[in-house]
Design a protein around this motif. Sequence first.
Motif, mmCIF file in Angstrom:
data_model
loop_
_atom_site.group_PDB
_atom_site.id
_atom_site.type_symbol
_atom_site.label_atom_id
_atom_site.label_comp_id
_atom_site.label_asym_id
_atom_site.label_seq_id
_atom_site.Cartn_x
_atom_site.Cartn_y
_atom_site.Cartn_z
ATOM 1 N N LYS B 13 -43.019 -27.494 -12.545
ATOM 2 C CA LYS B 13 -42.578 -28.827 -12.990
ATOM 3 C C LYS B 13 -41.888 -29.519 -11.732
ATOM 4 C CE LYS B 13 -41.574 -32.502 -15.406
ATOM 5 N NZ LYS B 13 -42.671 -33.447 -15.600
ATOM 6 N N LEU B 50 -41.627 -28.000 -21.614
ATOM 7 C CA LEU B 50 -43.155 -28.119 -21.401
ATOM 8 C C LEU B 50 -43.583 -27.473 -22.496
ATOM 9 C CD1 LEU B 50 -43.306 -26.740 -17.674
ATOM 10 C CD2 LEU B 50 -43.433 -29.196 -18.359
ATOM 11 N N GLY B 53 -43.591 -29.828 -25.613
ATOM 12 C CA GLY B 53 -44.414 -31.166 -25.415
ATOM 13 C C GLY B 53 -43.456 -32.444 -25.013
ATOM 14 N N HIS B 55 -42.204 -32.921 -21.880
ATOM 15 C CA HIS B 55 -42.383 -33.016 -20.544
ATOM 16 C C HIS B 55 -43.791 -32.659 -20.328
ATOM 17 C CE1 HIS B 55 -38.376 -34.218 -19.305
ATOM 18 N NE2 HIS B 55 -38.006 -32.762 -19.383
ATOM 19 N N PHE B 56 -44.426 -32.991 -19.442
ATOM 20 C CA PHE B 56 -45.931 -32.644 -18.928
ATOM 21 C C PHE B 56 -45.614 -31.726 -17.939
ATOM 22 C CE2 PHE B 56 -46.520 -36.621 -21.152
ATOM 23 C CZ PHE B 56 -47.424 -36.369 -22.210
ATOM 24 N N THR B 58 -46.333 -30.385 -14.085
ATOM 25 C CA THR B 58 -46.824 -31.127 -13.060
ATOM 26 C C THR B 58 -48.319 -30.355 -12.459
ATOM 27 O OG1 THR B 58 -44.476 -31.353 -12.207
ATOM 28 C CG2 THR B 58 -46.144 -31.674 -10.420
ATOM 29 N N GLU B 61 -51.189 -24.494 -16.586
ATOM 30 C CA GLU B 61 -51.871 -24.576 -17.923
ATOM 31 C C GLU B 61 -51.044 -23.739 -19.085
ATOM 32 O OE1 GLU B 61 -55.595 -23.164 -16.579
ATOM 33 O OE2 GLU B 61 -56.141 -25.124 -15.598
ATOM 34 N N HIS B 70 -53.209 -29.497 -24.318
ATOM 35 C CA HIS B 70 -52.420 -30.452 -23.751
ATOM 36 C C HIS B 70 -51.208 -31.012 -24.540
ATOM 37 C CE1 HIS B 70 -54.971 -30.638 -20.134
ATOM 38 N NE2 HIS B 70 -55.889 -30.566 -20.933
ATOM 39 N N ASN B 72 -48.242 -32.956 -26.534
ATOM 40 C CA ASN B 72 -46.925 -33.833 -26.331
ATOM 41 C C ASN B 72 -46.403 -33.527 -27.845
ATOM 42 O OD1 ASN B 72 -48.672 -34.947 -28.657
ATOM 43 N ND2 ASN B 72 -49.593 -36.283 -27.023
#
Lengths: 332, 499
Positions: B13, B50, B53, B55-56, B58, B61, B70, B72
Amino acid sequence: MNHKKLNAAEVGAKGLAGLKKIEMDKFGPFLALLVLFAVSALASPYFLRLRNLTNILRQVSYTGIIGLGMTFVIISGGIDLSVGSMLALVGGIGILLLNYLGGGAGAIIAVFFGAVVVGAVAGATNGFAITKGRVAPFIVTLGTMSIFRSLTLFISNAGEFRSHSSLYPSVGMGYFLGLPNPVWIFLFLTALFHLVLYHTRFGRYVCAVGSNERVAVYAAIKSTWIKFYTYVIVGATVGISAVLLSSRLNSISSTNAGAGYELDAIAAVIIGGTSLSGGSGSIIGTLIGALILGIVNNMLNMLGVSPYLQGTVKGIVIIGAVLIQRKGKRLF
Amino acid sequence: MSDILVRTAHLAKEFTGVRVLNDINIEIERGEVFGIIGENGAGKSTLIKLLNGTHFPTEGEIFFEGEKVHLNTPVAKNLGISTIPQEFNLVKDLNVYENIFLGREYRRRGGLLDHRHMKQRARELLHSLQAEVSPTMKIEMCSVAEKQMVEIAKAVAYNSKLLIMDEPTTVLTPIEIGILFDLIHRLREKGVTIIYISHKLKEVRQVCDRVMVLRDGEFISLDRASDIVEHEMANKMVGRELEQIFPPKPTPSDDVVMRVENLSVPGLLHNISFDLRKGEILGFAGLGGSGRTELAETIIGIRKKSAGTIFIKGKKRTIKSPSDAIANHIAYLPEDRQGTGVLVDFSVTNNVTLGSLKKYAHILINHRKETAQARKYVKEFDIRTPSLKTKLRFLSGGNQQKVSLAKSLDSRPEIFIFDEPTRGIDINAKMHIFSFVHDLVESGISCIFISSELEEVIGVCNRVIVMREGHVAGDLIGSDINEEEIMQRATGVKQGVAV
Ligand SMILES: Nc1ncnc2c1ncn2[C@@H]1O[C@H](COP(=O)(O)OP(=O)(O)OP(=O)(O)O)[C@@H](O)[C@H]1O
Ligand SMILES: [Mg+2]
């Protein structure tokens, strides 16, 4: 997508992107002003005439000056809806005082300071009700907006306050070094208030109170006084604006004077990037916001847009400005 | 083969180009308690943000139950991931049960909210946590410990598969921590996986199955908790050998700097009396709700007292607000970091000088002087920040706490009241802070030290007053300052003043 580390160039680029976002935040209103200026210059050949430009400057000065005071109020987390009515009341009292004192140069100076004091007292009334009475600023100033207007109407019997001085108009109509007097005062106050906001304890405390009042109180800041003073300041700016406007017209209409000024003043603050939720803001931004409003008005007039539609455009500009500023900011 | 609930691959991140987490590859088993430790700013909270959800990533996986996800926040919630965040995430104008069910309210058939059902369920939840909080109390009125219990109730209100706890115990006292640990054991039995972040290494060893160490965003190690002792953990965190945490205790003089007599606040404090001597560190211990924060707030004039007198250097003083307190050279470090301690939208510098701005301004603020002072604290307390102009909201929790501490220290009073000063601060930074406080006290300043960490109270205080339900339940000095004496008085097993 399984490279382990970004190379230096990519990191640099990302850093730059971050920088740009911050700069956009700060210079967004300024950029908007530049674009608007350029578009106006292209749209109408008359726009760039000196006379037109000084006219715009003069026109924005009256609400712009009030906007400067309003910036402090809004940063501290408040709002003042009463400024338009207050202007009529203070202007009216100023003219009564002027006539009483004979209308000479001494009288004009006395009226100037008198109006500032009367404005400050009117602002203090708002401030007192808000801080001591613990009534929401919106409610208090909605109430005094009605009260100030009604008092003005009562005193003048719904007529006009007319000055008998022949010297008085020279204050509001006069020029100094090529610019109208109100413009000079607007610019001077912008510089002064900018200094106060960024370089004095008071300015810092206004931001702190607007940011989180509890934290401010725990840090030994007298938050009620700070909030009170912001209303006194906006009152004083109303006093100055009242003198400039009444001396230009040599009269004050009890029904019309200052009508809608609260909207223009607040709009200038918001367009300038100060957030209505308080905590931070910019005086220069308010100057720019006032100019943007002025140019938009000027263009609409020049392009012959119906005056009835001008309010629509103004509304779109306000909402658009806030939307653009919102985009740069994220919650996290 | 073990059952992996969460797996990360090359997770990284960055914030505006700065890498705060790099190449994290972990596998968390179903039903384990997975500890994460590391210095302030190491990236612990970022890692869990992370996973829930916020933050996403960088890069890299995340796999949940074997599937790539994925995330959020709504997706994470639906997968059964819930979080007790480091900073409270409660709506202060709503009440307790409304907060617990925020965003997943119970509804009746017509679609209207089912308040009765929610209230009842909230009451059950809080009861199971043995928290004496009324479901209908406004959050604004809750103490910090109560808010923490509400956050815990909110996180366990739904049957989640992964429960993330980011420093859940910083404001809790030993008994409440015990309750939380029981809860963790029960959940674990039921197969719930827990990620547990804390700076209290003893707790980590006690409650976790495995412990991961992060340093500067990098993975350092992963051990079975039973295989690693506390000082090894600490050494791995900072990357070198750590010495003694507590400096030697100073010797106070006999001069009384502050005398509090019969201080009372109806329902909260009852006839509190004590003396604070020059050069003394006077500890206040007690359970949640024992009235320590309320006492501090009454002394500095935030709460109204119904009776009692405060003498400063022998003279009777009236203190009605924090500014009166500062005028009497008393400074307070609030316990609720983001609620009353720091302005998250102010820069590091502007926070440091918020309470002491007078020193830096005649008419205009001397920005250079102000910045220089902030830089000094950043160095002294090892505050990890990209710059002095960075807004506090972008600092890690522990680093915000260091700024809060710097802010109250900068008003340079003669009497300090510290309320949970080391909340969320890592072991290395604690050493710096204790030695700083030690130097202050040596130079003749007096401190009141409120902490729910007994080890600290025992390690730094000359004298300890134990409070229980708004009363003084004990006044301990010398060798009486030990865990057993304090706890017996705090719980009411033993009463009176030891001599
Ligand atoms: N939203 C953000 N924007 C920019 N930087 C951030 C943001 N959030 C965190 N950081 C930075 O990322 C780093 C790691 O922060 P993080 O909160 O994960 O630390 P932590 O290990 O939880 O520390 P602590 O023990 O103090 O809670 C810090 O240096 C912090 O300044
Ligand atoms: Mg953290």
